[in-house]
Design a protein around this motif. Structure first.
Motif, PDB file in Angstrom:
ATOM      1  N   THR A  20       1.132   6.139 -13.306  1.00 46.15           N
ATOM      2  CA  THR A  20       0.237   4.977 -13.309  1.00 46.15           C
ATOM      3  C   THR A  20       0.703   3.944 -14.330  1.00 46.15           C
ATOM      4  OG1 THR A  20      -1.267   6.141 -14.826  1.00 46.15           O
ATOM      5  CG2 THR A  20      -1.774   6.250 -12.472  1.00 46.15           C
TER       6      THR A  20
ATOM      7  N   THR B   7       0.824  -1.203   0.000  1.00 50.19           N
ATOM      8  CA  THR B   7       0.000   0.000   0.000  1.00 50.19           C
ATOM      9  C   THR B   7       0.862   1.259   0.000  1.00 50.19           C
ATOM     10  OG1 THR B   7      -1.632  -1.234   1.289  1.00 50.19           O
ATOM     11  CG2 THR B   7      -1.947   1.139   1.142  1.00 50.19           C
TER      12      THR B   7
ATOM     13  N   ASN C 235       3.373   1.938 -12.642  1.00 47.18           N
ATOM     14  CA  ASN C 235       2.706   1.022 -11.718  1.00 47.18           C
ATOM     15  C   ASN C 235       2.118  -0.172 -12.467  1.00 47.18           C
ATOM     16  OD1 ASN C 235       1.688   0.526  -8.919  1.00 47.18           O
ATOM     17  ND2 ASN C 235      -0.291   0.683  -9.960  1.00 47.18           N
ATOM     18  N   THR C 236       1.573   0.086 -13.654  1.00 50.09           N
ATOM     19  CA  THR C 236       0.989  -0.980 -14.472  1.00 50.09           C
ATOM     20  C   THR C 236       2.038  -2.004 -14.875  1.00 50.09           C
ATOM     21  OG1 THR C 236      -0.668   0.544 -15.377  1.00 50.09           O
ATOM     22  CG2 THR C 236      -0.268  -1.486 -16.601  1.00 50.09           C
TER      23      THR C 236
ATOM     24  N   SER D  20      -4.896  -0.332 -13.504  1.00 47.09           N
ATOM     25  CA  SER D  20      -3.961   0.771 -13.683  1.00 47.09           C
ATOM     26  C   SER D  20      -3.781   1.106 -15.161  1.00 47.09           C
ATOM     27  CB  SER D  20      -2.612   0.404 -13.061  1.00 47.09           C
ATOM     28  OG  SER D  20      -1.707   1.470 -13.138  1.00 47.09           O
TER      29      SER D  20
ATOM     30  N   TRP E 110      -9.690  -6.535  -8.269  1.00 47.16           N
ATOM     31  CA  TRP E 110      -8.402  -5.877  -8.069  1.00 47.16           C
ATOM     32  C   TRP E 110      -8.212  -4.683  -8.985  1.00 47.16           C
ATOM     33  CZ3 TRP E 110      -3.706  -5.360  -5.612  1.00 47.16           C
ATOM     34  CH2 TRP E 110      -3.664  -5.937  -4.345  1.00 47.16           C
TER      35      TRP E 110
ATOM     36  N   GLY F 195       1.674   2.641  -3.525  1.00 47.55           N
ATOM     37  CA  GLY F 195       0.586   3.406  -4.130  1.00 47.55           C
ATOM     38  C   GLY F 195       0.363   4.739  -3.441  1.00 47.55           C
TER      39      GLY F 195
ATOM     40  N   GLN G   3      -7.077  -1.335  -7.226  1.00 45.86           N
ATOM     41  CA  GLN G   3      -6.014  -0.503  -7.785  1.00 45.86           C
ATOM     42  C   GLN G   3      -6.442   0.960  -7.827  1.00 45.86           C
ATOM     43  OE1 GLN G   3      -3.188  -1.928  -8.379  1.00 45.86           O
ATOM     44  NE2 GLN G   3      -2.065  -0.184  -9.186  1.00 45.86           N
TER      45      GLN G   3
ATOM     46  N   HIS H 137       3.225  -4.300 -12.166  1.00 41.16           N
ATOM     47  CA  HIS H 137       2.297  -5.381 -11.839  1.00 41.16           C
ATOM     48  C   HIS H 137       2.465  -6.597 -12.743  1.00 41.16           C
ATOM     49  CE1 HIS H 137       0.267  -2.822  -8.951  1.00 41.16           C
ATOM     50  NE2 HIS H 137      -0.464  -3.858  -8.612  1.00 41.16           N
TER      51      HIS H 137
ATOM     52  N   GLY I 299      -4.604  -5.603 -11.143  1.00 38.29           N
ATOM     53  CA  GLY I 299      -3.903  -4.334 -10.956  1.00 38.29           C
ATOM     54  C   GLY I 299      -3.398  -3.779 -12.272  1.00 38.29           C
TER      55      GLY I 299
ATOM     56  N   VAL J 213      -4.949   1.227  -3.774  1.00 41.02           N
ATOM     57  CA  VAL J 213      -3.528   1.403  -4.080  1.00 41.02           C
ATOM     58  C   VAL J 213      -3.251   2.799  -4.640  1.00 41.02           C
ATOM     59  CG1 VAL J 213      -1.580   0.519  -5.419  1.00 41.02           C
ATOM     60  CG2 VAL J 213      -3.256  -1.075  -4.455  1.00 41.02           C
TER      61      VAL J 213
END
Length: 408
Positions: A26, A5, A29-30, A358, A228, A8, A232, A33, A354, A236
């Motif tokens: 983002t 967490t 972040n993608t 994202s 999820w 994020g 996300q 994942h 996620g 997150v």
């Protein structure tokens, strides 16, 4: 969940340090994942081969490494590689679902007890948001991840003092007797521990796609995927969504995250208690539909602090709270010898969700859609679809623990 967490939560600060836009952050972040998904694929095998206790230790050591090295990231590429290994710590709740299902098997109100343990999710999120608000101005985002690494190491040390699951110990002994030619002894022990046929065989992913389990595994996996996507967006990336969609300052977004996750813990306990009474599958369906409604009202409603705090708290209450029922239900819904594999096959869809959440959010922002509507399509839509997927999963008879009189 502290480290997972935390990433994020601090993503807007990390993005500012590296000079990324909201869409670029983002996107990072993608991609991270994707790595999380690859790492998480190994978890089911670890649980079913090494044991529940040893799996917990291995996963938390991997998570500690991921958290600590995050503070050394030099840019997007190194950050993506390092964050991939947080798939270990994120998958710890798979061990929860398997281990505690076997430990609490004959305990009355076991769903409620499990919910208290699984309530570590919002507590971890609460700690990460709260300590971020306190420590970020003092130690910066890099050292904040070192704190997360220390916490993960403490969990690994505590896990070393846990007993192994009696079910896993029985499975190992059944396999040993089977290999030694003691067929009758293996059958007696399997019957004593209520182990299903096939428990003496080494298992693989194909065993959770048998005709009896195929539909259940597919729908459960889709439920994780779509839910999820919602996590996300609303958990997150909660700070990013609140800042961009509702014009909340980053400092206030952290405060809202702290207050909302405190309510989220109550959601875990409530849904664990409710699952013991009306059934865990039904509890998850009702909860996620409620979360979809709450998130829609929050995003379309006014931008006053009181309203946002209230509705965001309700969103997390119904979004994350049902996981207390869901994860225990997953352990109940698979035979013991594929319990780790089955639970992990569904759970591994979390990082894919996620990625989808994202990625879709990033795509919509790149195309110029406002954050408000991007969050509704991705987050709220994911909540509703995941609830519908749960409707078709396997029905499980919930046995109550024997009373004292019956035991005597």
């Amino acid at each position: 969940m502290y480290d997972f967490t935390l990433f994020g939560t601090l993503l807007p600060v990390i993005a500012d340090d590296f000079g990324w836009s909201a869409a670029e952050s983002t996107a990072v972040n993608t991609i991270a994942h994707v790595g999380i998904f690859i790492v998480a694929l190994a978890v089911g095998t670890i649980i079913d081969r090494l044991g529940r206790k040893n799996a917990l230790i291995v996963l938390m050591l991997g998570g500690a490494a991921a958290a600590g090295f995050t503070g050394l990231a030099a840019g997007a590429v190194s950050l993506i590689i390092i964050r991939s290994f947080s798939g270990f710590s994120m998958s710890e709740e798979v061990v929860n679902a398997v281990y505690l299902n076997e430990i609490y098997r004959k305990v009355k109100n076991r769903g409620l007890m499990y919910s208290i343990v699984q309530g570590g999710w919002p507590v971890g999120a609460l700690l990460s948001a709260g300590l971020s608000a306190l420590l970020l101005p003092i130690i910066g985002w890099r050292w904040s991840f070192v704190v997360a690494a220390v916490m993960a190491l403490l969990v690994a040390v505590m896990a070393s003092r846990l007993p192994e699951s009696p079910t896993f110990a029985a499975i190992k002994e059944v396999r040993r007797r089977q290999a030694a030619g003691d067929i009758e002894g293996a059958r007696e022990l399997a019957a004593q521990h209520e182990l299903e046929e096939g428990s003496h065989h080494k298992t693989g992913i194909k065993d959770v796609f048998t005709p009896e389990l195929r539909r259940h595994t597919i729908l459960l996996s889709l439920a994780w995927l779509f839910n999820w996507a919602a996590i996300q967006v609303f958990s997150v990336l909660g700070t990013t969504v609140l800042v961009e969609a509702k014009d909340v300052t980053f400092e206030n977004a952290l405060l809202i995250l702290v207050l909302a996750n405190a309510v989220g813990f109550a959601g875990y306990v409530f849904h664990g208690w409710l699952g013991d009474r009306i059934g865990r599958q039904k509890t998850v369906i009702i909860g996620w539909f409620g979360g979809g409604v709450a998130s829609l009202i929050m995003l379309l409603g006014p931008s006053s602090d009181v309203f946002i705090i209230s509705m965001y708290a309700m969103t997390l209450f119904f979004l994350t709270g049902p996981y207390a029922a869901l994860l225990y239900y997953m352990g109940e819904s698979y035979p013991a010898h594929v319990r780790g594999m089955g639970t992990n096959v569904a759970h591994v869809m979390a990082p894919l969700g996620g990625i989808a959440g994202s990625g879709l959010l990033s795509l919509m922002l790149f195309l110029g859609l406002e954050m408000q509507w991007a969050a509704i399509i991705t987050g709220t839509g994911g909540l509703f679809i995941s609830a519908l997927c749960m409707v078709g999963t396997r029905k499980v008879t919930q046995h109550t623990a024997p009373t004292a009189a019956a035991t005597v």
